[in-house]
Scaffold this motif. Sequence first.
Motif, PDB file in Angstrom:
ATOM      1  N   GLU A   3       0.851  -1.186  -0.012  1.00 18.92           N
ATOM      2  CA  GLU A   3       0.145  -0.117  -0.074  1.00 18.92           C
ATOM      3  C   GLU A   3       1.015   1.246  -0.179  1.00 18.92           C
ATOM      4  N   GLN A   4       0.469   2.496  -0.563  1.00 18.53           N
ATOM      5  CA  GLN A   4       1.099   3.621  -0.848  1.00 18.53           C
ATOM      6  C   GLN A   4       0.166   4.403   0.065  1.00 18.53           C
ATOM      7  N   GLU A   5       0.967   5.410   0.793  1.00 20.40           N
ATOM      8  CA  GLU A   5       0.364   6.408   1.417  1.00 20.40           C
ATOM      9  C   GLU A   5       0.007   7.605   0.559  1.00 20.40           C
ATOM     10  N   TYR A   6      -1.253   8.214   0.662  1.00 21.89           N
ATOM     11  CA  TYR A   6      -1.200   9.450  -0.169  1.00 21.89           C
ATOM     12  C   TYR A   6      -2.032  10.544   0.808  1.00 21.89           C
ATOM     13  N   TYR A   7      -2.144  11.979   0.186  1.00 17.22           N
ATOM     14  CA  TYR A   7      -2.542  12.685   0.956  1.00 17.22           C
ATOM     15  C   TYR A   7      -3.504  13.479   0.009  1.00 17.22           C
ATOM     16  N   ILE A   8      -4.643  14.254   0.617  1.00 14.06           N
ATOM     17  CA  ILE A   8      -5.491  14.874  -0.182  1.00 14.06           C
ATOM     18  C   ILE A   8      -5.063  16.408   0.409  1.00 14.06           C
ATOM     19  N   ILE A   9      -4.805  17.107  -0.663  1.00 16.61           N
ATOM     20  CA  ILE A   9      -4.584  18.614  -0.433  1.00 16.61           C
ATOM     21  C   ILE A   9      -5.374  19.560  -1.524  1.00 16.61           C
ATOM     22  N   SER A  10      -5.533  20.820  -1.124  1.00 13.48           N
ATOM     23  CA  SER A  10      -6.276  21.590  -1.947  1.00 13.48           C
ATOM     24  C   SER A  10      -5.079  22.331  -3.130  1.00 13.48           C
ATOM     25  N   HIS A  11      -5.611  22.967  -3.988  1.00 13.91           N
ATOM     26  CA  HIS A  11      -4.701  23.736  -4.787  1.00 13.91           C
ATOM     27  C   HIS A  11      -3.766  24.623  -4.317  1.00 13.91           C
ATOM     28  N   LYS A  12      -4.141  25.382  -3.210  1.00 20.19           N
ATOM     29  CA  LYS A  12      -3.167  26.027  -2.578  1.00 20.19           C
ATOM     30  C   LYS A  12      -2.081  25.467  -1.987  1.00 20.19           C
ATOM     31  N   GLY A  13      -2.482  24.270  -1.195  1.00 24.94           N
ATOM     32  CA  GLY A  13      -1.631  23.557  -0.588  1.00 24.94           C
ATOM     33  C   GLY A  13      -0.585  22.813  -1.539  1.00 24.94           C
ATOM     34  N   PHE A  14      -1.066  22.372  -2.704  1.00 24.90           N
ATOM     35  CA  PHE A  14      -0.313  21.861  -3.905  1.00 24.90           C
ATOM     36  C   PHE A  14       0.857  22.861  -4.347  1.00 24.90           C
ATOM     37  N   SER A  15       0.346  23.984  -4.510  1.00 21.02           N
ATOM     38  CA  SER A  15       1.113  25.035  -5.139  1.00 21.02           C
ATOM     39  C   SER A  15       2.226  25.447  -4.077  1.00 21.02           C
ATOM     40  N   PHE A  16       1.870  25.591  -2.803  1.00 23.26           N
ATOM     41  CA  PHE A  16       2.798  25.652  -1.980  1.00 23.26           C
ATOM     42  C   PHE A  16       3.840  24.708  -1.727  1.00 23.26           C
ATOM     43  N   LEU A  17       3.454  23.581  -1.702  1.00 23.71           N
ATOM     44  CA  LEU A  17       4.233  22.294  -1.693  1.00 23.71           C
ATOM     45  C   LEU A  17       5.065  22.317  -3.110  1.00 23.71           C
ATOM     46  N   VAL A  18       4.683  22.440  -4.216  1.00 21.99           N
ATOM     47  CA  VAL A  18       5.711  22.258  -5.409  1.00 21.99           C
ATOM     48  C   VAL A  18       6.472  23.457  -5.454  1.00 21.99           C
ATOM     49  N   THR A  19       6.473  24.506  -5.105  1.00 19.63           N
ATOM     50  CA  THR A  19       7.198  25.649  -5.093  1.00 19.63           C
ATOM     51  C   THR A  19       8.165  25.533  -4.047  1.00 19.63           C
ATOM     52  N   GLY A  20       8.434  24.795  -3.364  1.00 20.13           N
ATOM     53  CA  GLY A  20       9.342  24.336  -2.496  1.00 20.13           C
ATOM     54  C   GLY A  20      10.541  23.285  -3.071  1.00 20.13           C
ATOM     55  N   PHE A  21      10.103  22.613  -4.068  1.00 20.47           N
ATOM     56  CA  PHE A  21      10.852  21.652  -4.642  1.00 20.47           C
ATOM     57  C   PHE A  21      12.028  22.413  -5.402  1.00 20.47           C
ATOM     58  N   THR A  22      13.076  21.774  -5.484  1.00 20.23           N
ATOM     59  CA  THR A  22      14.492  22.464  -6.092  1.00 20.23           C
ATOM     60  C   THR A  22      14.977  21.309  -7.174  1.00 20.23           C
ATOM     61  N   GLY A  23      15.883  21.982  -7.982  1.00 19.84           N
ATOM     62  CA  GLY A  23      16.625  21.104  -8.754  1.00 19.84           C
ATOM     63  C   GLY A  23      16.008  21.293 -10.347  1.00 19.84           C
ATOM     64  N   LYS A  24      16.734  20.721 -11.288  1.00 20.07           N
ATOM     65  CA  LYS A  24      16.369  21.276 -12.700  1.00 20.07           C
ATOM     66  C   LYS A  24      15.191  20.685 -13.049  1.00 20.07           C
ATOM     67  N   LYS A  25      14.899  19.422 -12.834  1.00 27.92           N
ATOM     68  CA  LYS A  25      13.542  18.823 -13.011  1.00 27.92           C
ATOM     69  C   LYS A  25      12.351  19.342 -12.492  1.00 27.92           C
ATOM     70  N   ALA A  26      12.479  19.836 -11.232  1.00 31.12           N
ATOM     71  CA  ALA A  26      11.570  20.653 -10.318  1.00 31.12           C
ATOM     72  C   ALA A  26      11.344  21.987 -11.077  1.00 31.12           C
TER      73      ALA A  26
END
Length: 188
Positions: A3-26
């Motif tokens: 089983e894999q864990e997953y989280y349900i997040i809002s659009h704002k939460g998702f935007s907040f999360l991905v803006t913290g990713f770093t690196g070329k692919k991010a």
Amino acid sequence: AGEQEYYIISHKGFSFLVTGFTGKKAAEWKEKYITAFEDMRDYIQNRLRQQSHRGWIEVRQAGKFTRREETDMIKAFVEYATEQGSTHAKWYFENLTGMVNDLLFGIKPGFQFGNVRENLNVNQLLHAGVADDLVRKTLIECMDSEMNYKDIYVKVKSKVEDYVACVGKIPFLMDVKKIKQLTITNIR
């Protein structure tokens, strides 16, 4: 695979999360995300502007009338096919509609984006109306000549293909594939 864990997040939460990713692919992914967001915003604005235009409203209403006539004829065709032994005749509503959407607009069966007709521009609506009327008239003609139901579907498809060959495939308003391809798994 467990089983894999997953989280349900809002659009704002998702935007907040991905803006913290770093690196070329991010960074590449963020650029695609921003572009997809802007494309969707532009699409929604254009759709709202278009749907408030009197010409679009009139063409859409006329298209609804033509579509209703077509679906009435498809209903008669379903009964006709059932009488001839078809066990899956009820699928002709979906199959004929999907065939027209695919041939005319390149929208594959199973495409989920609400009511396709509500997302078409005036030119696309006019062509959809012609194709709908072509389907209706071909069904009438073929049933009146007592053709086999399987042959009728082939004939209808051929007529729509001929129409599309004359006018050309009319691309759908937006590239939804870009938005669907944009997933969190692309960051890895």
